[in-house]
Design a protein around this motif. Structure first.
Motif, short mmCIF file in Angstrom:
data_model
loop_
_atom_site.label_atom_id
_atom_site.label_comp_id
_atom_site.label_asym_id
_atom_site.label_seq_id
_atom_site.Cartn_x
_atom_site.Cartn_y
_atom_site.Cartn_z
N SER A 136 0.80 -1.23 0.00
CA SER A 136 0.00 0.00 0.00
C SER A 136 0.84 1.28 0.00
O SER A 136 0.45 2.29 0.57
CB SER A 136 -0.96 0.01 1.20
OG SER A 136 -1.80 -1.10 1.15
N LEU A 137 1.99 1.25 -0.64
CA LEU A 137 2.83 2.44 -0.77
C LEU A 137 2.98 2.87 -2.22
O LEU A 137 3.80 3.72 -2.54
CB LEU A 137 4.22 2.18 -0.18
CG LEU A 137 4.31 2.05 1.33
CD1 LEU A 137 5.69 1.58 1.75
CD2 LEU A 137 3.95 3.34 2.02
N TRP A 138 2.19 2.30 -3.12
CA TRP A 138 2.35 2.57 -4.55
C TRP A 138 2.09 4.02 -4.92
O TRP A 138 2.58 4.50 -5.93
CB TRP A 138 1.47 1.64 -5.37
CG TRP A 138 0.02 1.74 -5.05
CD1 TRP A 138 -0.64 1.08 -4.05
CD2 TRP A 138 -0.94 2.57 -5.67
NE1 TRP A 138 -1.96 1.44 -4.03
CE2 TRP A 138 -2.17 2.37 -5.02
CE3 TRP A 138 -0.90 3.47 -6.72
CZ2 TRP A 138 -3.33 3.02 -5.37
CZ3 TRP A 138 -2.07 4.12 -7.09
CH2 TRP A 138 -3.26 3.89 -6.41
N HIS A 139 1.34 4.75 -4.10
CA HIS A 139 1.06 6.15 -4.44
C HIS A 139 2.32 7.02 -4.38
O HIS A 139 2.32 8.14 -4.88
CB HIS A 139 -0.02 6.72 -3.51
CG HIS A 139 0.32 6.61 -2.06
ND1 HIS A 139 1.13 7.51 -1.42
CD2 HIS A 139 -0.03 5.68 -1.14
CE1 HIS A 139 1.24 7.15 -0.15
NE2 HIS A 139 0.55 6.05 0.04
N LEU A 140 3.41 6.49 -3.81
CA LEU A 140 4.65 7.26 -3.74
C LEU A 140 5.29 7.47 -5.10
O LEU A 140 6.11 8.38 -5.27
CB LEU A 140 5.66 6.57 -2.82
CG LEU A 140 5.29 6.52 -1.35
CD1 LEU A 140 6.34 5.74 -0.57
CD2 LEU A 140 5.11 7.90 -0.78
N ILE A 141 4.96 6.65 -6.08
CA ILE A 141 5.60 6.80 -7.38
C ILE A 141 4.74 7.60 -8.36
O ILE A 141 5.11 7.75 -9.52
CB ILE A 141 5.97 5.43 -7.99
CG1 ILE A 141 4.75 4.53 -8.14
CG2 ILE A 141 7.05 4.76 -7.17
CD1 ILE A 141 5.04 3.22 -8.85
N ILE A 142 3.63 8.16 -7.90
CA ILE A 142 2.81 9.01 -8.76
C ILE A 142 3.57 10.32 -8.98
O ILE A 142 4.06 10.93 -8.03
CB ILE A 142 1.44 9.30 -8.10
CG1 ILE A 142 0.67 8.00 -7.85
CG2 ILE A 142 0.64 10.28 -8.93
CD1 ILE A 142 0.28 7.26 -9.10
N VAL A 143 3.65 10.74 -10.21
CA VAL A 143 4.40 11.95 -10.54
C VAL A 143 3.67 13.18 -10.03
O VAL A 143 2.47 13.33 -10.21
CB VAL A 143 4.60 12.06 -12.07
CG1 VAL A 143 5.27 13.36 -12.43
CG2 VAL A 143 5.42 10.88 -12.57
N SER A 144 4.41 14.03 -9.35
CA SER A 144 3.86 15.29 -8.89
C SER A 144 4.83 16.40 -9.27
O SER A 144 5.88 16.15 -9.85
CB SER A 144 3.66 15.26 -7.37
OG SER A 144 4.92 15.20 -6.73
N LEU A 169 7.25 13.67 -22.68
CA LEU A 169 7.12 12.75 -23.80
C LEU A 169 7.67 11.37 -23.46
O LEU A 169 7.12 10.36 -23.87
CB LEU A 169 7.82 13.32 -25.03
CG LEU A 169 7.21 14.60 -25.60
CD1 LEU A 169 8.07 15.16 -26.73
CD2 LEU A 169 5.79 14.36 -26.06
N GLY A 170 8.78 11.34 -22.71
CA GLY A 170 9.40 10.07 -22.33
C GLY A 170 8.51 9.23 -21.42
O GLY A 170 8.63 8.01 -21.39
N THR A 171 7.63 9.87 -20.67
CA THR A 171 6.71 9.13 -19.81
C THR A 171 5.40 8.82 -20.51
O THR A 171 4.46 8.34 -19.88
CB THR A 171 6.42 9.92 -18.51
OG1 THR A 171 5.82 11.16 -18.86
CG2 THR A 171 7.66 10.14 -17.70
N GLY A 172 5.32 9.12 -21.79
CA GLY A 172 4.11 8.84 -22.55
C GLY A 172 3.01 9.86 -22.31
O GLY A 172 1.84 9.57 -22.53
N ALA A 173 3.38 11.05 -21.87
CA ALA A 173 2.41 12.14 -21.62
C ALA A 173 1.27 11.66 -20.72
O ALA A 173 0.09 11.89 -21.01
CB ALA A 173 1.90 12.74 -22.92
N GLN A 174 1.62 10.99 -19.64
CA GLN A 174 0.63 10.49 -18.70
C GLN A 174 -0.07 11.66 -18.00
O GLN A 174 0.53 12.72 -17.81
CB GLN A 174 1.30 9.59 -17.66
CG GLN A 174 1.88 8.33 -18.25
CD GLN A 174 0.81 7.42 -18.80
OE1 GLN A 174 -0.20 7.17 -18.16
NE2 GLN A 174 1.02 6.94 -20.02
#
Length: 167
Positions: A15-23, A54-59
């Motif tokens: 339950s720590l996956w939200h740490l990798i969300i780009v901010s 662009l490298g992140t796929g424009a997420q």
């Protein structure tokens, strides 16, 4: 099914996956690095951020963070002095006007929430910021996946140090 070994899967399990969300915090770190080349090539930091997008796929969270940072910088350069809180709000609303389907993107919403929490906690110590963001995002992150039974404790004890290391 075979057990997956990726870092994302491990973070999701505990339950720590939200740490990798780009901010916008990611962009600040990248911008700090790119600004070292600004004296010779003033356009380089902006180009570097576009290439990162662009490298992140424009997420969705990447585009939101890019617009947030661009609006803040534009406000400062043109001496408009739009408060950071408004930049975060305006950038997300602008993105949702262009891409209304992103209202269903959990990564966009979590990125936006992290941006708001960072602004609310910006006068606190780094540890308090990391703890506040981990605890603030955890209930919403639970809506998108089943939390680990010890997920709250993982976020309380491992969220802040991982946030400080990652960002």
């Amino acid at each position: 099914t075979p057990v997956k070994n990726s870092s994302y899967d491990i973070l999701k399990i505990v339950s720590l996956w939200h740490l990798i969300i780009v901010s916008a915090g990611h962009f600040q770190v990248i911008l700090w690095f790119l600004n070292h080349f600004k004296s010779k090539m003033p356009w380089f930091p902006h180009l570097g951020l576009i290439l990162f997008c662009l490298g992140t796929g424009a997420q969705p969270p990447v585009i939101r963070a890019y617009f947030d940072l661009t609006l803040r910088q534009g406000s400062q350069q043109r001496k408009l002095w739009i408060p950071s809180e408004y930049c975060t709000l305006y950038s997300a609303c602008f993105i949702l006007l262009i891409f209304p389907s992103w209202t269903h993107s959990w990564s966009f919403l979590l990125s936006w929430l992290c941006g708001i929490l960072i602004l609310l906690l910006q006068r606190q110590s780094l540890l308090i910021q990391a703890l506040g963001i981990s605890m603030g995002v955890f209930p919403i992150a639970c809506l998108f996946s089943s939390p680990h039974p010890l997920g709250f404790l993982f976020n309380l004890f491992f969220g802040p140090p991982l946030s400080l290391i990652l960002f």
